[in-house]
Scaffold this active site. Structure first.
Site, PDB file in Angstrom:
ATOM      1  N   LYS A  62       0.815  -1.212   0.000  1.00 47.37           N
ATOM      2  CA  LYS A  62       0.000   0.000   0.000  1.00 47.37           C
ATOM      3  C   LYS A  62       0.847   1.260   0.000  1.00 47.37           C
ATOM      4  O   LYS A  62       0.498   2.240  -0.649  1.00 47.37           O
ATOM      5  CB  LYS A  62      -0.950   0.002   1.202  1.00 47.37           C
ATOM      6  N   LYS A  86      -9.632 -12.461 -11.751  1.00 49.67           N
ATOM      7  CA  LYS A  86     -10.689 -12.506 -10.743  1.00 49.67           C
ATOM      8  C   LYS A  86     -11.659 -11.347 -10.972  1.00 49.67           C
ATOM      9  O   LYS A  86     -11.243 -10.257 -11.362  1.00 49.67           O
ATOM     10  CB  LYS A  86     -10.020 -12.314  -9.378  1.00 49.67           C
ATOM     11  N   LYS A 137     -13.727  -5.214  -8.192  1.00 51.12           N
ATOM     12  CA  LYS A 137     -14.408  -3.928  -8.292  1.00 51.12           C
ATOM     13  C   LYS A 137     -13.540  -2.882  -8.983  1.00 51.12           C
ATOM     14  O   LYS A 137     -14.036  -1.851  -9.425  1.00 51.12           O
ATOM     15  CB  LYS A 137     -14.823  -3.435  -6.913  1.00 51.12           C
TER      16      LYS A 137
END
Ligand code: TRP
Length: 342
Positions: free
Chosen positions: A119, A209, A212
């Site tokens: 991140k 996969k 979103k």
């Protein structure tokens, strides 16, 4: 007398799709319901974790409630006394224990966390918060306050779970038995069953996969999609030129994905669905059936969502939060005494 505790975070995330629904939400709701005779089940919204990376704060409150409603619409019972549903920030002991644990946590230990490294690499140094650095410590507090043994987490969270075990052992060694040590990752997998390969794929690129973060949204069916538009997404799903319906995720990823969706939506076994389409040489029937099922599923789900009893949900949160404050404060007081604060 106390039942062993299963605990997990219901991640607040506004764009849930059918991959999340069948791969995560539904299994969690089933697990909570099936295990609640023998276990105390804690399901909470990690709202304090939700802005360790930047978000739109004007939407957070609505999103938390929306997410809880989605779980209720997926069948999470609001009247089961063994299932506690609560918001992390409504139990202040989470923050207080985090601070205490922080002071026994090594800087390097946090720096080595892969999720933190991933991140921070994405955001760039100036926007990386100390909260993001600290994320695993808060997660450890979430778990240790309730003496949870079983914590179903995805692979991306297993390092954090290991940290919760480490810090619990560290404090137990220093101060005596304060915490229940959660089961190791292997034990979690044995208990929950290592995921059954249930991975819904993207409709446009079935080697990926369903996610979103798909930019076009064409490969993803969101729970909030217009049911007719969702049916069209199925009709234009990527397939292949094999001219045969086989379950083979390598050779026919698109077809296999549709077969899997078919099974999940109909509640039939994958074997039965494969048998049903056996011998077909074109994909029209398969697509049409899945499209109809998706449409029906979304229509029903959206009705259930609109009908979630908000008063019952708020009452459930209130009673769970009262019970959880009591339980968490008991652990916190033990820790406060151990470190000399009380
Ligand atoms: N970090 C978890 C996730 O991203 C959510 C979470 C927060 C959690 N605290 C937790 C999960 C405690 C299990 C236990 O999925």
């Amino acid at each position: 007398m106390n039942k062993p505790v299963i605990l997990t975070g219901l991640r607040a995330n506004n764009d849930l799709h059918i991959g999340n629904y069948f791969g995560a939400l539904l299994p969690m709701v089933d697990m909570a319901t099936n295990r609640s005779d023998e276990f105390q089940v804690n399901l909470f919204v990690p709202d304090l974790h939700s802005f360790t990376t930047p978000i739109d704060h004007s939407e957070l409150q609505a999103q938390i409630m929306h997410n809880l409603k989605i779980y209720a619409a997926a069948g999470l019972p609001l009247d089961n006394a063994s299932i506690h549903i609560y918001r992390q920030s409504y139990v202040p002991a989470h923050s207080e224990l985090t601070w205490i644990l922080d002071c026994f946590t090594g800087f390097g230990e946090m720096q080595r966390m892969t999720q933190f490294k991933d991140k921070t690499a994405k955001l760039g140094d100036d926007r990386n918060s100390v909260g993001l650095f600290n994320y695993p410590v808060l997660m450890a507090a979430d778990i240790l306050l309730y003496g949870a043994s079983y914590v179903p987490v995805g692979d991306d969270q297993s390092q954090h779970l290991e940290f919760a075990r480490d810090i619990a052992e560290r404090l137990n060694n220093k101060f005596g038995e304060l915490f229940v040590i959660p089961k190791p990752v292997k034990g979690q997998h044995e208990f929950f069953g290592k995921d059954q390969g249930l991975r819904i794929k993207d409709l446009v690129d079935p080697t990926k996969k369903m996610s979103k973060s798909d930019e076009t949204g064409k490969g993803v069916i969101f729970l909030g999609d217009d049911p007719e538009i969702a049916a069209k997404k199925i009709m234009s799903a990527t397939t292949d030129n094999e001219g045969a319906v086989h379950l083979d995720f390598n050779k026919q990823p698109g077809i296999s994905n549709l077969l899997q969706l078919h099974a999940l939506l109909s509640g039939e076994t994958l074997e039965a669905v494969v048998e049903h389409h056996n011998g077909q040489t074109s994909y029209g029937d398969l697509k049409k059936e899945v499209a109809e099922q998706v449409q029906e599923f979304l229509t029903e789900f959206q009705t259930r969502l609109a009908n979630v009893d908000e008063q019952a949900l708020l009452k459930k949160l209130e009673s769970s939060e009262a019970a959880m404050n009591e339980q968490a404060n008991t652990t916190l007081l033990k820790v406060q005494k151990a470190v000399g604060l009380r």
